[in-house]
Design a protein around this motif. Structure first.
Motif, PDB file in Angstrom:
ATOM      1  N   ILE A  55      25.391  44.866  76.173  1.00 37.42           N
ATOM      2  CA  ILE A  55      25.535  43.525  75.602  1.00 37.42           C
ATOM      3  C   ILE A  55      24.375  43.228  74.649  1.00 37.42           C
ATOM      4  O   ILE A  55      23.210  43.458  74.986  1.00 37.42           O
ATOM      5  N   GLY A  56      24.720  42.734  73.449  1.00 38.61           N
ATOM      6  CA  GLY A  56      23.698  42.397  72.458  1.00 38.61           C
ATOM      7  C   GLY A  56      23.220  43.580  71.639  1.00 38.61           C
ATOM      8  O   GLY A  56      22.252  43.451  70.880  1.00 38.61           O
ATOM      9  N   GLU A  57      23.908  44.715  71.761  1.00 43.87           N
ATOM     10  CA  GLU A  57      23.496  45.917  71.016  1.00 43.87           C
ATOM     11  C   GLU A  57      23.826  45.781  69.530  1.00 43.87           C
ATOM     12  O   GLU A  57      24.895  45.294  69.151  1.00 43.87           O
ATOM     13  N   ILE A  58      22.894  46.215  68.677  1.00 46.36           N
ATOM     14  CA  ILE A  58      23.131  46.283  67.234  1.00 46.36           C
ATOM     15  C   ILE A  58      23.919  47.555  66.969  1.00 46.36           C
ATOM     16  O   ILE A  58      23.433  48.669  67.172  1.00 46.36           O
ATOM     17  N   LEU A  59      25.171  47.389  66.509  1.00 45.94           N
ATOM     18  CA  LEU A  59      26.091  48.521  66.365  1.00 45.94           C
ATOM     19  C   LEU A  59      26.020  49.168  64.989  1.00 45.94           C
ATOM     20  O   LEU A  59      26.150  50.381  64.859  1.00 45.94           O
ATOM     21  N   LYS A  60      25.823  48.354  63.964  1.00 41.16           N
ATOM     22  CA  LYS A  60      25.847  48.892  62.600  1.00 41.16           C
ATOM     23  C   LYS A  60      25.079  47.973  61.668  1.00 41.16           C
ATOM     24  O   LYS A  60      25.289  46.759  61.667  1.00 41.16           O
ATOM     25  N   LEU A  61      24.193  48.544  60.864  1.00 38.35           N
ATOM     26  CA  LEU A  61      23.464  47.783  59.863  1.00 38.35           C
ATOM     27  C   LEU A  61      24.264  47.723  58.574  1.00 38.35           C
ATOM     28  O   LEU A  61      24.848  48.720  58.142  1.00 38.35           O
ATOM     29  N   GLU A  62      24.311  46.571  57.947  1.00 32.68           N
ATOM     30  CA  GLU A  62      24.978  46.385  56.653  1.00 32.68           C
ATOM     31  C   GLU A  62      23.960  45.816  55.664  1.00 32.68           C
ATOM     32  O   GLU A  62      22.818  45.529  56.031  1.00 32.68           O
ATOM     33  N   LYS A  63      24.380  45.632  54.426  1.00 31.67           N
ATOM     34  CA  LYS A  63      23.437  45.225  53.380  1.00 31.67           C
ATOM     35  C   LYS A  63      22.703  43.932  53.742  1.00 31.67           C
ATOM     36  O   LYS A  63      21.468  43.853  53.642  1.00 31.67           O
ATOM     37  N   GLU A  64      23.435  42.886  54.124  1.00 29.60           N
ATOM     38  CA  GLU A  64      22.802  41.606  54.468  1.00 29.60           C
ATOM     39  C   GLU A  64      23.190  41.122  55.867  1.00 29.60           C
ATOM     40  O   GLU A  64      22.839  40.016  56.259  1.00 29.60           O
ATOM     41  N   SER A  65      23.905  41.954  56.614  1.00 27.61           N
ATOM     42  CA  SER A  65      24.407  41.554  57.932  1.00 27.61           C
ATOM     43  C   SER A  65      24.344  42.742  58.887  1.00 27.61           C
ATOM     44  O   SER A  65      23.863  43.820  58.530  1.00 27.61           O
ATOM     45  N   PHE A  66      24.838  42.529  60.111  1.00 31.82           N
ATOM     46  CA  PHE A  66      24.951  43.644  61.054  1.00 31.82           C
ATOM     47  C   PHE A  66      26.039  43.333  62.067  1.00 31.82           C
ATOM     48  O   PHE A  66      26.417  42.168  62.262  1.00 31.82           O
ATOM     49  N   LEU A  67      26.554  44.380  62.709  1.00 29.92           N
ATOM     50  CA  LEU A  67      27.566  44.218  63.743  1.00 29.92           C
ATOM     51  C   LEU A  67      26.890  44.187  65.104  1.00 29.92           C
ATOM     52  O   LEU A  67      25.974  44.968  65.374  1.00 29.92           O
ATOM     53  N   LEU A  68      27.361  43.279  65.951  1.00 25.76           N
ATOM     54  CA  LEU A  68      26.732  43.046  67.248  1.00 25.76           C
ATOM     55  C   LEU A  68      27.766  43.162  68.361  1.00 25.76           C
ATOM     56  O   LEU A  68      28.871  42.625  68.248  1.00 25.76           O
ATOM     57  N   ALA A  69      27.380  43.845  69.443  1.00 22.95           N
ATOM     58  CA  ALA A  69      28.264  44.032  70.591  1.00 22.95           C
ATOM     59  C   ALA A  69      28.141  42.876  71.573  1.00 22.95           C
ATOM     60  O   ALA A  69      27.036  42.495  71.967  1.00 22.95           O
ATOM     61  N   CYS A  70      29.279  42.318  71.965  1.00 24.15           N
ATOM     62  CA  CYS A  70      29.346  41.395  73.091  1.00 24.15           C
ATOM     63  C   CYS A  70      30.008  42.141  74.252  1.00 24.15           C
ATOM     64  O   CYS A  70      30.580  43.211  74.058  1.00 24.15           O
TER      65      CYS A  70
END
Length: 303
Positions: A252-267
């Motif tokens: 929970i709360g893991e950073i899954l993927k970095l993007e240019k100005e954002s990122f994907l987060l696991a719930c």
């Protein structure tokens, strides 16, 4: 013959309705909440409706009574001889003595009997309702329990509270005019008590989130867009995000993927795209810049 109206309302939602009524009716007076201390400097600030009238229609009397149960208030309204009393997000309960003076019509921002109470817009969004609307309702002594005069439905899917407030305010303004013009032709429809639901006043702590369910967080983000927003236990505010999927994650709360100005987060259930953040006492920044500042990368947990 032009109808004489006493208007009772406080926020911008009420101002939108008041503006429309001023085009067709004679507004005798405004009743609104008292001025409130706002911001860090606690500057005494008038309600939205009061500020609008003072600037644009200074001749219309404005009253800010502390208690409507005071007999002098009833006498004051009676002396104005209103044909109707229109109420829109006033924030006070009208006693029977005032209800008896003239037909009292409330502009409620839900499709009654659903979402009676203080936060119908936010509550409908929290529950992921795709449709909502506004009602004109004959007021009685109950909380949003009066007979329905007219209603109008609209689509609110994926809209935030600010967008829905504006949408429903404009619908309510036009509906109110139509109700007043056709009042004596309308047949009031009693509400079905078996269908009634209730909503509470929103508190700041309602904006606190944990990364359990992405879809629920997204609905909170939309519902609390204006206030109180959504934030973590450490005070980190999430100012912009997108819901992506309902996929389950083990961390929970893991950073899954970095993007240019954002990122994907696991719930625990679901994935979010986090786009803008604001740390406590700091300025808002894009989410990727926040991670860079904290030296967080793929596989780390947001903190």
């Amino acid at each position: 013959m032009q109808k004489n109206i006493v208007f009772m309302g406080t926020p911008s939602y009420a101002t939108t309705i008041l503006k429309e009524l001023l085009k067709s009716f004679n507004i005798l007076a405004l009743y609104t909440q008292e001025d409130k201390a706002v911001g860090r400097k606690q500057i005494l600030t008038p309600s939205h409706t009061k500020a609008f009238l003072m600037q644009n229609f200074p001749s219309i009397p404005i009253f800010t009574p502390k208690n409507l149960k005071d007999e002098s208030i009833t006498r004051q309204i009676d002396s104005l001889k209103p044909d109707f009393i229109i109420v829109a997000a006033y924030g006070k309960i009208l006693p029977k003595s005032i209800l008896n003076l003239a037909p009292c019509i409330n502009l409620h921002a839900s499709l009654l009997p659903k979402y009676r109470g203080a936060s119908p817009i936010q509550s409908a969004i929290l529950n992921a309702e795709e449709k909502s609307g506004v009602c004109t309702m004959l007021m009685d002594e109950g909380l949003d329990t009066g007979a329905i005069l007219q209603s109008q439905e609209c689509d609110i899917k994926n809209k935030n509270s600010e967008e829905v407030f504006e949408l429903l305010a404009n619908l309510a303004a036009n509906l109110c005019v139509d109700t007043l013009l056709n009042f004596h032709k309308l047949i009031p429809l009693p509400q079905d008590e078996n269908q009634a639901t209730f909503c509470k006043k929103i508190k700041k702590e309602d904006g606190l989130i944990e990364f359990n369910n992405a879809r629920e967080i997204y609905q909170k983000f939309l519902a609390f867009f204006t206030w109180p927003g959504i934030f973590l236990e450490n005070g980190l505010k999430i100012l912009d995000l997108e819901f992506l999927d309902d996929k389950k994650h083990s961390m929970i709360g893991e950073i899954l993927k970095l993007e240019k100005e954002s990122f994907l987060l696991a719930c625990q259930i679901g994935t979010l795209r986090i786009k803008k953040l604001q740390a406590s006492g700091k300025k808002p920044i894009d989410a990727r810049s926040y991670l860079n500042g904290k030296r967080l990368k793929n596989g780390d947990c947001l903190r």
